[in-house]
Write a protein that holds these residues in place. Structure first.
Motif, short mmCIF file in Angstrom:
data_model
loop_
_atom_site.label_atom_id
_atom_site.label_comp_id
_atom_site.label_asym_id
_atom_site.label_seq_id
_atom_site.Cartn_x
_atom_site.Cartn_y
_atom_site.Cartn_z
N HIS A 1 0.82 -1.21 0.00
CA HIS A 1 0.00 0.00 0.00
C HIS A 1 0.85 1.26 0.00
O HIS A 1 0.33 2.37 0.01
N ASN B 1 -8.76 1.37 -3.14
CA ASN B 1 -7.82 0.62 -2.32
C ASN B 1 -8.10 0.74 -0.82
O ASN B 1 -7.82 -0.19 -0.06
N LEU B 2 -8.64 1.84 -0.36
CA LEU B 2 -8.91 2.01 1.06
C LEU B 2 -9.84 0.91 1.57
O LEU B 2 -9.66 0.41 2.68
N TYR C 1 -10.56 -2.04 -0.36
CA TYR C 1 -10.21 -3.37 -0.88
C TYR C 1 -8.83 -3.86 -0.45
O TYR C 1 -8.55 -5.05 -0.57
N CYS C 2 -7.96 -2.97 -0.02
CA CYS C 2 -6.65 -3.35 0.52
C CYS C 2 -5.91 -4.28 -0.45
O CYS C 2 -5.79 -3.98 -1.61
N GLU C 3 -5.42 -5.42 0.05
CA GLU C 3 -4.62 -6.33 -0.78
C GLU C 3 -5.41 -6.91 -1.95
O GLU C 3 -4.83 -7.38 -2.94
N HIS D 1 1.44 -10.36 1.30
CA HIS D 1 1.57 -8.94 1.61
C HIS D 1 3.05 -8.58 1.66
O HIS D 1 3.90 -9.47 1.80
N TYR E 1 -10.31 2.78 9.98
CA TYR E 1 -10.08 1.33 10.09
C TYR E 1 -11.24 0.54 9.50
O TYR E 1 -11.03 -0.37 8.69
N ARG F 1 -12.03 -0.31 5.70
CA ARG F 1 -11.44 -1.46 5.00
C ARG F 1 -12.43 -2.64 4.95
O ARG F 1 -12.04 -3.80 5.00
N GLY G 1 -11.97 -5.79 2.54
CA GLY G 1 -10.94 -6.73 2.96
C GLY G 1 -11.40 -7.58 4.13
O GLY G 1 -11.13 -8.79 4.18
#
Length: 246
Positions: A10, A52-53, A55-57, A78, A211, A214, A217
């Motif tokens: 990220h 991305n915030l 869905y993350c990885e 990761h 937090y 996310r 994810g």
């Protein structure tokens, strides 16, 4: 190459760059286009980096799924966590190791990367009383939205009934959205989870703190546990511990 291990990041970091089969993809939010390290190029035109915030990885996984899905085996890790393929036996616990030289470790793990196509490898699950109760404990802001996802999932998968019972009764939680499996199995997972998340996105809460934002994810971690239960009678499922880089 026959196999690829996606390393989701990220942020750009000063850590040693990895070589293939480890491919690092870095997603920035709200920048539209992802960036990468040694082996990334602009051909990854279809992406969800702007999301991305949430869905993350999964953002990195989506880039490969839509642009470069030509490997027999595909995995997701990761920048600070890898599946430990060198472990000789299944270990049903979270393995925490402080390892500084991840490039050397990646070379070591590459030697043990499985090539069996009728197999799926996931992070060793943690034991909880109930996946549903555990989610409510850690994500109270998202609990109603998580319950809403069950109806959406069942509409998309009419052959599956009462998924809530699974989350209520299962105490095996696979964490971190980490896995490694054959192209066909990973394609099944991507179709299932992204179809669900994209539909849920239309009604996602807008008042979440950083937090809980996310959410995608967090949902995917729980649905991975269910996906494993779906495929366990069709393919060989193996759990591997996680190497964690501080």
């Amino acid at each position: 190459m026959d196999f690829l291990y996606i390393v989701a990041s990220h942020k750009n970091s000063e850590l040693d760059s990895l070589d293939l089969p480890f491919l690092e993809i870095c997603n920035f939010s709200p920048v539209i286009n992802p960036t990468g390290y040694n082996f990334y190029d602009n051909s990854y035109a279809i992406n969800i980096s702007s999301k991305n915030l949430a869905y993350c990885e999964l953002s990195s996984l989506y880039s490969i799924w839509k642009n470069d899905f030509n490997y027999k085996m595909i995995g997701l890790g990761h920048y600070r966590r890898f599946l430990d393929f060198s472990a000789k036996t299944n270990q049903h616990h979270f393995l925490n190791k402080s390892l500084k030289d991840r490039k050397a470790i990646s070379k070591h793990l590459e030697k043990y990367m499985p090539v069996l196509e009728n197999a799926f490898y996931a992070a060793s699950p943690i034991n909880v009383d109930s996946i549903l109760d555990n989610f409510k404990l850690h994500h109270p802001q998202l609990y109603d939205f998580f319950e809403y996802s069950f109806d959406v999932f069942e509409k998309q998968n009419p052959n599956i009934f009462n998924i809530k019972n699974f989350f209520k009764n299962s105490g095996q939680l696979s964490i971190c959205n980490m896995f490694y499996g054959s192209k066909d199995i990973v394609d099944q997972w991507c179709n299932q989870i992204f179809n669900l998340l994209f539909e849920l996105e239309k009604n996602a809460p807008t008042d979440l703190d950083h937090y809980q934002s996310r959410w995608a994810g967090f949902f995917a971690e729980r649905y991975m546990s269910f996906f494993i239960s779906q495929i366990s009678n069709k393919v060989s499922v193996t759990y591997k511990p996680i190497i964690y880089f501080e």
